[in-house]
Motif scaffolding. Structure first.
Motif, PDB file in Angstrom:
ATOM      1  N   THR A 159       0.839  -1.425   0.213  1.00 49.85           N
ATOM      2  CA  THR A 159      -0.292  -0.876  -0.080  1.00 49.85           C
ATOM      3  C   THR A 159       0.952   1.416   0.012  1.00 49.85           C
ATOM      4  O   THR A 159       2.277   1.157   0.515  1.00 49.85           O
ATOM      5  N   GLY A 160       0.260   2.646  -0.043  1.00 50.02           N
ATOM      6  CA  GLY A 160       0.558   3.700  -0.532  1.00 50.02           C
ATOM      7  C   GLY A 160       1.030   4.192   1.176  1.00 50.02           C
ATOM      8  O   GLY A 160       0.362   4.287   1.688  1.00 50.02           O
ATOM      9  N   GLY A 161       2.225   5.050   1.594  1.00 48.94           N
ATOM     10  CA  GLY A 161       3.054   5.560   2.910  1.00 48.94           C
ATOM     11  C   GLY A 161       1.821   7.141   3.208  1.00 48.94           C
ATOM     12  O   GLY A 161       1.781   7.426   4.063  1.00 48.94           O
ATOM     13  N   GLY A 162       0.803   7.451   2.124  1.00 46.90           N
ATOM     14  CA  GLY A 162       0.401   8.614   3.074  1.00 46.90           C
ATOM     15  C   GLY A 162       0.997  10.270   2.948  1.00 46.90           C
ATOM     16  O   GLY A 162       2.453   9.712   1.591  1.00 46.90           O
ATOM     17  N   VAL A 163       0.463  11.003   2.832  1.00 47.59           N
ATOM     18  CA  VAL A 163       1.065  12.075   2.841  1.00 47.59           C
ATOM     19  C   VAL A 163       2.022  12.926   4.280  1.00 47.59           C
ATOM     20  O   VAL A 163       3.032  12.972   3.887  1.00 47.59           O
ATOM     21  N   SER A 164       1.602  11.954   5.372  1.00 43.75           N
ATOM     22  CA  SER A 164       2.366  12.461   6.058  1.00 43.75           C
ATOM     23  C   SER A 164       3.048  11.251   6.631  1.00 43.75           C
ATOM     24  O   SER A 164       2.536   9.847   6.489  1.00 43.75           O
ATOM     25  N   ARG A 165       3.494  11.738   7.957  1.00 39.54           N
ATOM     26  CA  ARG A 165       4.581  10.659   8.458  1.00 39.54           C
ATOM     27  C   ARG A 165       3.778   9.601   9.726  1.00 39.54           C
ATOM     28  O   ARG A 165       3.494   8.466   8.949  1.00 39.54           O
ATOM     29  N   ASP A 166       3.267  10.261   9.991  1.00 39.94           N
ATOM     30  CA  ASP A 166       1.714   9.488  10.889  1.00 39.94           C
ATOM     31  C   ASP A 166       0.958   8.024   9.726  1.00 39.94           C
ATOM     32  O   ASP A 166       0.940   7.128  10.389  1.00 39.94           O
ATOM     33  N   ASP A 167       0.357   9.211   8.954  1.00 42.19           N
ATOM     34  CA  ASP A 167       0.064   8.114   7.101  1.00 42.19           C
ATOM     35  C   ASP A 167       0.829   6.872   7.415  1.00 42.19           C
ATOM     36  O   ASP A 167       0.281   5.912   7.391  1.00 42.19           O
ATOM     37  N   ALA A 168       2.058   7.218   7.583  1.00 40.30           N
ATOM     38  CA  ALA A 168       3.430   6.255   6.870  1.00 40.30           C
ATOM     39  C   ALA A 168       2.652   4.964   7.835  1.00 40.30           C
ATOM     40  O   ALA A 168       3.055   3.651   7.694  1.00 40.30           O
ATOM     41  N   MET A 169       2.898   5.535   9.139  1.00 41.15           N
ATOM     42  CA  MET A 169       3.029   5.221  10.524  1.00 41.15           C
ATOM     43  C   MET A 169       1.817   3.716  10.583  1.00 41.15           C
ATOM     44  O   MET A 169       1.662   2.601  10.817  1.00 41.15           O
ATOM     45  N   GLN A 170       0.560   4.424  10.054  1.00 40.44           N
ATOM     46  CA  GLN A 170      -0.621   3.653  10.270  1.00 40.44           C
ATOM     47  C   GLN A 170      -0.570   2.941   9.474  1.00 40.44           C
ATOM     48  O   GLN A 170      -1.367   1.111   9.580  1.00 40.44           O
ATOM     49  N   ALA A 171      -0.385   3.417   8.335  1.00 38.75           N
ATOM     50  CA  ALA A 171      -0.404   2.168   7.089  1.00 38.75           C
ATOM     51  C   ALA A 171       1.444   0.937   7.413  1.00 38.75           C
ATOM     52  O   ALA A 171       0.033  -0.506   7.110  1.00 38.75           O
ATOM     53  N   GLY A 172       1.890   1.221   7.932  1.00 39.37           N
ATOM     54  CA  GLY A 172       2.757   0.378   8.317  1.00 39.37           C
ATOM     55  C   GLY A 172       2.301  -0.589   9.172  1.00 39.37           C
ATOM     56  O   GLY A 172       2.876  -2.301   8.774  1.00 39.37           O
ATOM     57  N   GLU A 173       1.701  -0.655   9.926  1.00 41.75           N
ATOM     58  CA  GLU A 173       0.977  -1.219  11.174  1.00 41.75           C
ATOM     59  C   GLU A 173      -0.626  -2.493  10.557  1.00 41.75           C
ATOM     60  O   GLU A 173      -0.841  -2.530  10.885  1.00 41.75           O
TER      61      GLU A 173
END
Length: 206
Positions: A105-119
């Motif tokens: 999946t994509g990591g989104g725009v923000s670092r928070d987006d990325a961390m949530q996606a990574g989980e």
């Protein structure tokens, strides 16, 4: 950060035909160390027919083939699915395809987006893409941050061939390419070969 050598991740243009694309597709896959290819389809295309034609061409060459639609990926015998962002579609893909298939999946725009996606349980996170708003400096910064802290594989999108090496330098596990390959006037194979050469700095430990 993964210690494996960085590899290429190709993204096709929006396809409306398989036969007319096959030669360039095969040439690109054979021109460098391509780990994976993401098939994308024009809105009016017969996506199933195109996928049925192209998926085996990738798999025969040891290249994983992903599709942005989970059901189509299953019907076409693809290796997995790429879902643009976390949500119901990603949840469905993870439920239907894991653990035997790849889901990213994509990591989104923000670092928070990325961390949530990574989980969520995905196999990789991608930063940037043909339809995403992140600039190259933003993509490079995000890849550097992610690869320094997290073990989950990350993909950095290169708009131009000149951006491949800078992404490798900051720790990208895969470098994604789309227009930089398919729109190259020299042909897709030449573009992939140049991109493959740009992977060298991390391969030799630079």
């Amino acid at each position: 950060m993964s210690e494996d050598d960085p590899r290429l991740y190709l993204i096709t243009p929006l396809l409306d035909d398989a036969a007319g694309f096959s030669a360039a597709f095969v040439a690109a896959l054979e021109a460098g160390d391509v780990a994976c290819v993401l098939l994308r389809f024009a809105p009016t295309a017969d996506a199933k027919a195109i996928a049925k034609h192209l998926v085996p061409l990738a798999q025969e060459r040891g290249v994983a083939c992903l599709i942005e639609d989970t059901q189509l990926a299953v019907r076409a015998g693809a290796d997995g699915a790429h879902i643009a962002a976390p949500g119901a579609a990603l949840d469905a893909a993870l439920k239907a395809m894991k653990p035997k298939h790849i889901v990213g999946t994509g990591g989104g725009v923000s670092r928070d987006d990325a961390m949530q996606a990574g989980e969520t349980g995905v196999d990789y996170l991608s930063f940037g893409g043909p339809d995403e708003a992140l600039t190259f400096p933003q993509i490079r910064e995000r890849v550097a941050w992610w690869s320094e802290i997290f073990n989950l594989a990350c993909i950095g999108y290169a708009h131009r061939l000149e951006e491949v090496a800078p992404l490798v330098e900051v720790g990208a596990d895969f470098v994604a390419l789309e227009a930089a390959v398919w729109d190259d006037p020299r042909g897709a194979a030449a573009a992939v070969a140049e991109a493959d050469h740009a992977l060298a700095p991390r391969r030799i430990g630079a």
